[in-house]
Design an enzyme around this catalytic site. Structure first.
Site, mmCIF file in Angstrom:
data_model
loop_
_atom_site.group_PDB
_atom_site.id
_atom_site.type_symbol
_atom_site.label_atom_id
_atom_site.label_comp_id
_atom_site.label_asym_id
_atom_site.label_seq_id
_atom_site.Cartn_x
_atom_site.Cartn_y
_atom_site.Cartn_z
ATOM 1 N N CYS A 1 2.261 19.089 5.026
ATOM 2 C CA CYS A 1 1.120 18.169 5.060
ATOM 3 C C CYS A 1 -0.227 18.861 5.241
ATOM 4 O O CYS A 1 -1.267 18.230 5.065
ATOM 5 C CB CYS A 1 1.316 17.145 6.162
ATOM 6 S SG CYS A 1 2.951 16.398 6.168
ATOM 7 N N HIS B 1 -4.653 12.912 11.266
ATOM 8 C CA HIS B 1 -3.436 13.053 10.468
ATOM 9 C C HIS B 1 -2.645 11.755 10.535
ATOM 10 O O HIS B 1 -2.184 11.254 9.512
ATOM 11 C CB HIS B 1 -2.614 14.240 10.973
ATOM 12 C CG HIS B 1 -1.453 14.572 10.104
ATOM 13 N ND1 HIS B 1 -1.588 14.878 8.762
ATOM 14 C CD2 HIS B 1 -0.131 14.646 10.377
ATOM 15 C CE1 HIS B 1 -0.399 15.128 8.249
ATOM 16 N NE2 HIS B 1 0.505 14.987 9.203
ATOM 17 N N HIS C 1 1.504 8.087 3.279
ATOM 18 C CA HIS C 1 1.560 9.528 3.520
ATOM 19 C C HIS C 1 1.853 10.213 2.191
ATOM 20 O O HIS C 1 2.954 10.116 1.663
ATOM 21 C CB HIS C 1 2.651 9.838 4.548
ATOM 22 C CG HIS C 1 2.574 11.229 5.097
ATOM 23 N ND1 HIS C 1 2.124 12.303 4.359
ATOM 24 C CD2 HIS C 1 2.899 11.729 6.312
ATOM 25 C CE1 HIS C 1 2.174 13.398 5.093
ATOM 26 N NE2 HIS C 1 2.641 13.075 6.289
#
Length: 358
Positions: free
Chosen positions: A126, A251, A285
């Protein structure tokens, strides 16, 4: 100073960056798959979903890319693209190893634009999208490139869906970050492209920080120490203090592990004064492109000059077991936003933070 002089994006919220940003500010809740019809690529090997999303972004800023090529020699323009899943489903469906060999979207962008400068892919889970900016910055600081096309692209793939399901963090409900009622993550897809130049115009890349937890293969260190150090490194790189940051894009995956770590990390550096929000409940995501689409949102927040902040979408029941950070609600505003931070934390404890400014 290295600046982002142009950007493009596509995700579930829209087919261009302006539409994506408007829907983020409005808190629009839609399905997580891109519904836009993507352009086809003549080459069968290159005609995979991630590359088609990138071609869509290229088409949105083609005029600017063409001018970039006119200004600089083709060998002085680099390409760095982040991803994690490019070509996996194509290979599994066909067993054609060419899909693995050609699964670097940076190579596609370079070949499609007929550039001859350096190119590379970044795949650090990520954090990939911000790590791509760091690679580009190093090339430009070293005098290897005069400009770099940076981006990220990732698609919804069976492989990560199975992996996150095995970890028991995949949710069929919308993610609920920093709530006492966590639901898990929503896998999505996106692509974003940025033109980087040494220029006074555009939005400045003020600082980038990266660290590593060296803690666990898939779980972040709950105390958030190295994530906090990545934020501090970005601040030091930018020559800024915590109070200089107007907004932080978190995040914010909505898992217990990430919420605990990130709340601890943000509180260590900023306390509960700086307004923050996670946009993953809106965009999902996007894995290797998550930091790319979130950096694009931060870029557009600065470029557009609006006062509204991306709202933090959750059920409003804050987790009492983690430090209280200052979540932006719908309608939160800051006049004359100057500096924003974007966080990205990935598997293996790979942490990356970027600061953008006017």
């Amino acid at each position: 100073m290295i600046s982002i002089t142009k950007a493009a994006a596509i995700c579930n919220l829209g087919e261009n960056l302006e539409e994506v940003f408007k829907n983020v500010i409005d808190g629009k809740l839609v399905d997580f798959k891109i519904s836009t019809t993507l352009p086809e690529i003549e080459s069968e090997i290159y005609n995979i979903r991630c590359n088609r999303m990138l071609l869509h972004c290229i088409d949105k800023i083609r005029y600017d890319i063409n001018n970039l090529i006119l200004r600089y020699d083709k060998k002085r323009i680099g390409v760095v693209i982040s991803t994690t899943n490019t070509g996996i489903d194509n290979y599994e469906n066909t067993q054609n190893p060419e899909f693995l060999k050609m699964s670097n979207p940076a190579e596609f962008v370079k070949e499609y634009l007929e550039l001859s400068g350096p190119f590379c892919g970044v795949s650090t889970a990520c954090s990939s999208g911000i790590k791509a900016f760091l690679t580009a910055q190093k090339w430009m600081d070293a005098g290897i490139c005069d400009a770099v096309i940076v981006g990220g692209a990732d698609e919804i793939s069976k492989f990560p869906l199975a992996g996150f399901s095995a970890l028991e963090v995949l949710s069929d409900k919308r993610s609920n970050p920093f709530s006492k009622n966590p639901t898990g993550i929503n896998i999505s897809e996106a692509a974003a492209l940025f033109i980087l130049e040494k220029a006074d115009k555009g939005i400045k890349i003020l600082g980038i920080g990266e660290t590593s937890d060296a803690y666990h293969a898939s779980t972040p260190n709950p105390d958030g120490e190295e994530a906090a150090n990545a934020m501090i490194a970005a601040l030091n790189s930018a020559g800024l203090q915590p109070g200089d940051i107007d907004y932080i894009n978190l995040h914010g995956t909505g898992t217990v592990a990430n919420d605990t770590m990130e709340a601890n990390a943000v509180y260590k550096v900023f306390g509960n004064s700086t307004l923050v929000s996670a946009t993953k409940p809106l965009t999902g995501h996007c894995l290797g492109a998550s930091a790319s689409i979130e950096t694009a949102i931060c870029f557009e927040l600065l470029r557009s000059g609006v006062n509204d902040l991306p709202p933090h979408i959750y059920d409003g029941e804050y987790n009492p077991d983690i430090p209280q950070i200052n979540l932006a609600v719908k309608g939160s505003k800051i006049k004359n936003i100057k500096n924003v931070m974007c966080n990205a934390f990935g598997f293996g404890g790979t942490n990356a933070v970027i600061i953008l400014g006017k």
